[in-house]
Design a protein around this motif. Sequence first.
Motif, PDB file in Angstrom:
ATOM      1  N   PHE A 169      -1.255   0.135  -4.568  1.00 26.90           N
ATOM      2  CA  PHE A 169       0.017   0.024  -5.281  1.00 26.90           C
ATOM      3  C   PHE A 169      -0.297  -0.397  -6.720  1.00 26.90           C
ATOM      4  N   LEU A 170       0.312   0.296  -7.683  1.00 28.61           N
ATOM      5  CA  LEU A 170       0.093  -0.047  -9.092  1.00 28.61           C
ATOM      6  C   LEU A 170       1.352  -0.691  -9.665  1.00 28.61           C
ATOM      7  N   PRO A 171       1.283  -1.926 -10.139  1.00 24.27           N
ATOM      8  CA  PRO A 171       2.446  -2.504 -10.804  1.00 24.27           C
ATOM      9  C   PRO A 171       2.508  -2.021 -12.254  1.00 24.27           C
ATOM     10  N   TYR A 204      14.582   8.118 -11.893  1.00 27.76           N
ATOM     11  CA  TYR A 204      14.967   7.142 -10.857  1.00 27.76           C
ATOM     12  C   TYR A 204      14.870   7.845  -9.516  1.00 27.76           C
ATOM     13  N   LYS A 205      13.740   7.638  -8.810  1.00 28.05           N
ATOM     14  CA  LYS A 205      13.521   8.421  -7.581  1.00 28.05           C
ATOM     15  C   LYS A 205      14.240   7.858  -6.363  1.00 28.05           C
ATOM     16  N   PRO A 206      14.273   6.535  -6.147  1.00 26.55           N
ATOM     17  CA  PRO A 206      14.929   6.054  -4.930  1.00 26.55           C
ATOM     18  C   PRO A 206      16.447   6.316  -4.932  1.00 26.55           C
ATOM     19  N   VAL A 249       0.864  -1.178   0.000  1.00 30.96           N
ATOM     20  CA  VAL A 249       0.000   0.000   0.000  1.00 30.96           C
ATOM     21  C   VAL A 249       0.906   1.235   0.000  1.00 30.96           C
ATOM     22  N   VAL A 250       0.394   2.304  -0.574  1.00 36.00           N
ATOM     23  CA  VAL A 250       1.225   3.505  -0.731  1.00 36.00           C
ATOM     24  C   VAL A 250       0.664   4.604   0.163  1.00 36.00           C
ATOM     25  N   ILE A 251       1.542   5.185   0.979  1.00 37.25           N
ATOM     26  CA  ILE A 251       1.146   6.249   1.919  1.00 37.25           C
ATOM     27  C   ILE A 251       1.835   7.534   1.464  1.00 37.25           C
ATOM     28  N   LYS A 252       1.027   8.593   1.277  1.00 37.34           N
ATOM     29  CA  LYS A 252       1.597   9.852   0.770  1.00 37.34           C
ATOM     30  C   LYS A 252       1.199  11.024   1.650  1.00 37.34           C
ATOM     31  N   ALA A 253       2.181  11.804   2.063  1.00 37.55           N
ATOM     32  CA  ALA A 253       1.883  13.053   2.772  1.00 37.55           C
ATOM     33  C   ALA A 253       1.179  13.985   1.796  1.00 37.55           C
ATOM     34  N   VAL A 293      -2.293   7.992 -13.600  1.00 39.65           N
ATOM     35  CA  VAL A 293      -1.508   9.117 -13.068  1.00 39.65           C
ATOM     36  C   VAL A 293      -1.089   8.806 -11.630  1.00 39.65           C
ATOM     37  N   LEU A 294       0.226   8.842 -11.366  1.00 39.17           N
ATOM     38  CA  LEU A 294       0.722   8.737  -9.986  1.00 39.17           C
ATOM     39  C   LEU A 294       0.700  10.107  -9.333  1.00 39.17           C
ATOM     40  N   GLU A 295       1.090  11.102 -10.102  1.00 40.29           N
ATOM     41  CA  GLU A 295       1.104  12.469  -9.560  1.00 40.29           C
ATOM     42  C   GLU A 295       1.135  13.464 -10.699  1.00 40.29           C
ATOM     43  N   PRO A 304      15.350   5.249   0.336  1.00 37.35           N
ATOM     44  CA  PRO A 304      14.296   6.262   0.409  1.00 37.35           C
ATOM     45  C   PRO A 304      14.144   7.031  -0.901  1.00 37.35           C
ATOM     46  N   ASN A 305      12.958   7.561  -1.123  1.00 33.88           N
ATOM     47  CA  ASN A 305      12.738   8.386  -2.311  1.00 33.88           C
ATOM     48  C   ASN A 305      13.451   9.723  -2.194  1.00 33.88           C
ATOM     49  N   THR A 306      13.941  10.196  -3.333  1.00 33.88           N
ATOM     50  CA  THR A 306      14.641  11.484  -3.403  1.00 33.88           C
ATOM     51  C   THR A 306      13.881  12.363  -4.398  1.00 33.88           C
ATOM     52  N   GLY A 358       7.974  12.401   0.553  1.00 31.44           N
ATOM     53  CA  GLY A 358       6.831  12.094   1.409  1.00 31.44           C
ATOM     54  C   GLY A 358       5.988  10.927   0.925  1.00 31.44           C
ATOM     55  N   VAL A 359       6.600   9.971   0.232  1.00 30.24           N
ATOM     56  CA  VAL A 359       5.859   8.812  -0.274  1.00 30.24           C
ATOM     57  C   VAL A 359       6.513   7.536   0.247  1.00 30.24           C
ATOM     58  N   VAL A 360       5.703   6.676   0.852  1.00 27.29           N
ATOM     59  CA  VAL A 360       6.239   5.402   1.358  1.00 27.29           C
ATOM     60  C   VAL A 360       5.465   4.272   0.697  1.00 27.29           C
TER      61      VAL A 360
HETATM   62  P1  AMP Z   1       4.747  10.465  -6.266  1.00 26.83           P
HETATM   63  O1  AMP Z   1       5.492  11.569  -5.589  1.00 26.83           O
HETATM   64  O2  AMP Z   1       3.304  10.438  -5.898  1.00 26.83           O
HETATM   65  O3  AMP Z   1       4.983  10.389  -7.728  1.00 26.83           O
HETATM   66  O4  AMP Z   1       5.416   9.112  -5.728  1.00 26.83           O
HETATM   67  C1  AMP Z   1       6.819   8.918  -5.745  1.00 26.83           C
HETATM   68  C2  AMP Z   1       7.163   7.570  -6.319  1.00 26.83           C
HETATM   69  O5  AMP Z   1       6.553   6.529  -5.581  1.00 26.83           O
HETATM   70  C3  AMP Z   1       6.675   7.359  -7.737  1.00 26.83           C
HETATM   71  O6  AMP Z   1       7.598   7.873  -8.642  1.00 26.83           O
HETATM   72  C4  AMP Z   1       6.560   5.859  -7.812  1.00 26.83           C
HETATM   73  O7  AMP Z   1       7.821   5.256  -8.027  1.00 26.83           O
HETATM   74  C5  AMP Z   1       6.117   5.496  -6.442  1.00 26.83           C
HETATM   75  N1  AMP Z   1       4.645   5.406  -6.369  1.00 26.83           N
HETATM   76  C6  AMP Z   1       3.804   6.394  -5.999  1.00 26.83           C
HETATM   77  N2  AMP Z   1       2.525   5.984  -6.017  1.00 26.83           N
HETATM   78  C7  AMP Z   1       2.554   4.697  -6.408  1.00 26.83           C
HETATM   79  C8  AMP Z   1       1.542   3.708  -6.634  1.00 26.83           C
HETATM   80  N3  AMP Z   1       0.259   3.972  -6.411  1.00 26.83           N
HETATM   81  N4  AMP Z   1       1.942   2.490  -7.055  1.00 26.83           N
HETATM   82  C9  AMP Z   1       3.237   2.204  -7.262  1.00 26.83           C
HETATM   83  N5  AMP Z   1       4.234   3.088  -7.054  1.00 26.83           N
HETATM   84  C10 AMP Z   1       3.909   4.329  -6.639  1.00 26.83           C
END
Ligand code: AMP
Length: 442
Positions: A190-192, A216-218, A143-147, A284-286, A226-228, A155-157
């Motif tokens: 979580f979206l694969p 490449y965010k991590p 599951v994805v947790i976002k601030a 759309v993720l963001e 962690p994400n950067t 702020g994304v775990v």
């Molecule tokens: P965001 O800032 O919302 O784009 O999230 C940062 C990173 O987390 C994205 O670039 C993805 O690699 C990962 N991510 C965010 N949301 C998801 C999701 N729903 N499913 C899979 N990966 C995600």
Amino acid sequence: MRVLVLGGGGREHALAWKLSRSPSVKEIWCAPGNAGLARDVDTMSLAPDTPEGIEQAVQFAQEKKIDLTVVGPEAPLILGAVERFEKEKLKIFGPNHQAAQLEGSKCFAKEFMDRHGIPTAAFRTFDNPGEARRFVEKTTLPVVIKADGLAAGKGVVIARERAQALQAIDAMMLEKRFGEAGSKIVVEDFLPGTEMTLIVLTDGETALPLETAQDYKPALNGNQGPNTGGMGCYSPHVPLKDPLINEILDRLIYPALAGLRIEKIPYCGAIYAGLMLTEEGPQVLEFNVRFGDPEAQAILFRLKSDLAEVLQACLEERLNEVTLDWDSRPSVCVVGASQGYPGPFESGFLIEGLEEVEQEAAASGSELKVFFAGVKGEAGAPSGLPLYTSGGRVLGVTALGETLEQARAKAYQAIKKIRFTGLSYRDDIGIPYGLPLPVRSH
Ligand code: AMP
Ligand code: GLY
């Protein structure tokens, strides 16, 4: 034309460098810029991420008779820099603070996508940690947790285990690791799939796609850690002529533009769609309301068209008349960061090896360029070598190659010649990641 770029990172270096190469640009400043990019364009010291800095930028634009201001980072947009410039009849590229909520609030963005039928991961928003915890106790994993608010991409775990998801909720909502940004959160499926960045320029009606990229965010190899803000990228990922691009425009981007119009939110600027290409189609993720960093470095390095003219056409709502001309060669940008980033890191270290890399870049006929971000000069000599580290992401080595593999090799050969204490970079930038592109009939 006199141009001002607001911001001081690698993206702003790429924007300012590209704009400085437009025949129509006679003078260009970057504010605040940094000591590395100051070797390409003039800089002006101000903090565009504060209301006072925005006032100074307005004054500077009036004094210097700036014809076009381009906003790099999100913070000035969210603070309303665009409204402030427009009030003084100054031309500025970027959306207003209302539209900037698409990036400034993940809850706003998700609810906006929901209202306008834009495919995105199923989600819930929470402002109560107890409710969030109860939901996450039962939800499927990962599951994805976002601030909700801005957290510099951190702020994304992505929680593969329940304890990790609960911890993320506590860190954001109770311990306030991201301050007020974590007082609300989004919990989503979580979206694969395979990730892609598509940035479009828009005047509110037309969406003009830029070449795609994969970011490449991590922090670590193999997308670990962690994400950067982004440790590197390559372009293109999916070519613009692929039918998938039209599908993304028709199903994701144009509905977003229609939604903005319905909600009476004007938009002139760049929209960054962070996408997951899934078996069920692109989602759309963001949304970000600006160019990406480091995507801008890799993408603008491939742009052959006159960027100043394109941005001006956008401001004059003539984007439908524009076609972009691209270098067909792929590019790779490898970010060199300070050890510890995105956590605490030390800075002030001498950067060595730049002369050699830049001599080679000059000899290569513009196939290589170092874009500077977290760097500073010697006291009293704010531009020119030597440079010292002063930020998390220090620089981005960007290279073109006949193939992606060649671009990658060139970027790595160059970054290996650069030395500073704690220099860290990923070794796998330019190796596509994620599931293979879904094969779909169009
Ligand atoms: P965001 O800032 O919302 O784009 O999230 C940062 C990173 O987390 C994205 O670039 C993805 O690699 C990962 N991510 C965010 N949301 C998801 C999701 N729903 N499913 C899979 N990966 C995600
Ligand atoms: N590279 C990610 C971003 O610009 O948000």
